[in-house]
Enzyme design. Sequence first.
Site, PDB file in Angstrom:
ATOM      1  N   LYS A 162      44.971  48.377  35.081  1.00 30.74           N
ATOM      2  CA  LYS A 162      44.148  49.260  35.905  1.00 30.74           C
ATOM      3  C   LYS A 162      43.912  50.581  35.171  1.00 30.74           C
ATOM      4  CE  LYS A 162      44.070  49.290  40.429  1.00 30.74           C
ATOM      5  NZ  LYS A 162      42.884  48.528  40.825  1.00 30.74           N
TER       6      LYS A 162
HETATM    7  N1  PMP Z   1      39.986  43.211  39.976  1.00 31.33           N
HETATM    8  C1  PMP Z   1      39.724  44.522  39.899  1.00 31.33           C
HETATM    9  C2  PMP Z   1      38.768  44.997  38.863  1.00 31.33           C
HETATM   10  C3  PMP Z   1      40.354  45.409  40.783  1.00 31.33           C
HETATM   11  O1  PMP Z   1      40.096  46.722  40.718  1.00 31.33           O
HETATM   12  C4  PMP Z   1      41.230  44.911  41.767  1.00 31.33           C
HETATM   13  C5  PMP Z   1      41.878  45.853  42.736  1.00 31.33           C
HETATM   14  N2  PMP Z   1      43.074  46.368  42.250  1.00 31.33           N
HETATM   15  C6  PMP Z   1      41.488  43.545  41.788  1.00 31.33           C
HETATM   16  C7  PMP Z   1      40.842  42.724  40.876  1.00 31.33           C
HETATM   17  C8  PMP Z   1      42.479  42.977  42.748  1.00 31.33           C
HETATM   18  O2  PMP Z   1      43.779  43.320  42.312  1.00 31.33           O
HETATM   19  P1  PMP Z   1      44.966  43.500  43.331  1.00 31.33           P
HETATM   20  O3  PMP Z   1      45.029  42.257  44.120  1.00 31.33           O
HETATM   21  O4  PMP Z   1      46.179  43.658  42.487  1.00 31.33           O
HETATM   22  O5  PMP Z   1      44.659  44.683  44.157  1.00 31.33           O
END
Ligand code: PMP
Length: 318
Positions: A162
């Site tokens: 992230k």
């Molecule tokens: N892909 C992206 C680009 C994201 O920003 C997110 C949100 N965090 C997700 C997928 C989903 O990830 P998570 O389930 O860990 O929130």
Amino acid sequence: MNEQSTHPEYVWWKGGMRRWDECTVHVTELGWSTVGAVFEGIRAYTGDAPGELYVFRLREHLERLERSMRLVRFAIDHSVDELIAITLDLLRANDIREDTYIRPLAYAADTSGKRFSQLGTDGELLINTHPMASHLKSGMTQTAKVSSWRRISEDVMPPRIKNLSNYRNSQLASMEARGDGYDTAILLNHQGKVSEGPGACLMLVAGGKVITPDVGSGILESITRDALIQLAREVLGLEVIEREVDRTELYLADEVFTCGTAAEITPIVSIDKYQIGTGEIGAVTRALESVFADVLRGREARFAHWRAPVYAGTPAMT
Ligand code: PMP
């Protein structure tokens, strides 16, 4: 949360709990301080009994934060266990009693006169919270457009973490989709295979199986995606396949939904004006939404280890 304000009373910043309005940085820090920043998005959900509040997969989120920090070469001052304790303390200090989003952000402090390679060597960590209601099982659906922007790839930026700058790519795709009259975007990777949404992963249902782009397709290592794979297999007894997905599979799928911390499960009912399945929320999506909601709100004992209880009197995290 203070009644007149839309912000919490405290944020965690510079190694301690601080009052929200004391947390300011100088305007000259705008810009480079976040270009290499990494962050997390975490949710806390109320349970059925008064006073119950659970953070969903807190440890996994903070472990991912630690991996993100490691990848961008931020120094890490706190262990994951310490960060868990800090996050729970912050929720208690703000007396949070509603569905809430938790946003840790590791950014470069004191950027003036620094070279690229020096930015972030003295990183700072901020943890903020704000209310975010759940839309799970609300009937909310979205339309999507396959973006003309491609998802960032491993040889350009690191999609699996992230990294805040990755979200410029997401933002361009979102703005294009919105401008063209769709709710959201679906990005293909440089191989032309389906990757993910701007801020969520993607799953489709075809022939009774759940299919989702694999981690090598340029997706974030999503914690919700991982949870839903386990729930689909272990609770619903479905076959789940992680593999490359073609664009045309999207149009021909019986069901499509995005998933993520903010997205939870968001059914997609049309893509590029192709109706998906019946054009309504599908049976598998509905079943997963139900199981997921039960897990998040503390009704499903089998996945208690995914919930970190915030207040005393709720079952301990194992
Ligand atoms: N892909 C992206 C680009 C994201 O920003 C997110 C949100 N965090 C997700 C997928 C989903 O990830 P998570 O389930 O860990 O929130």
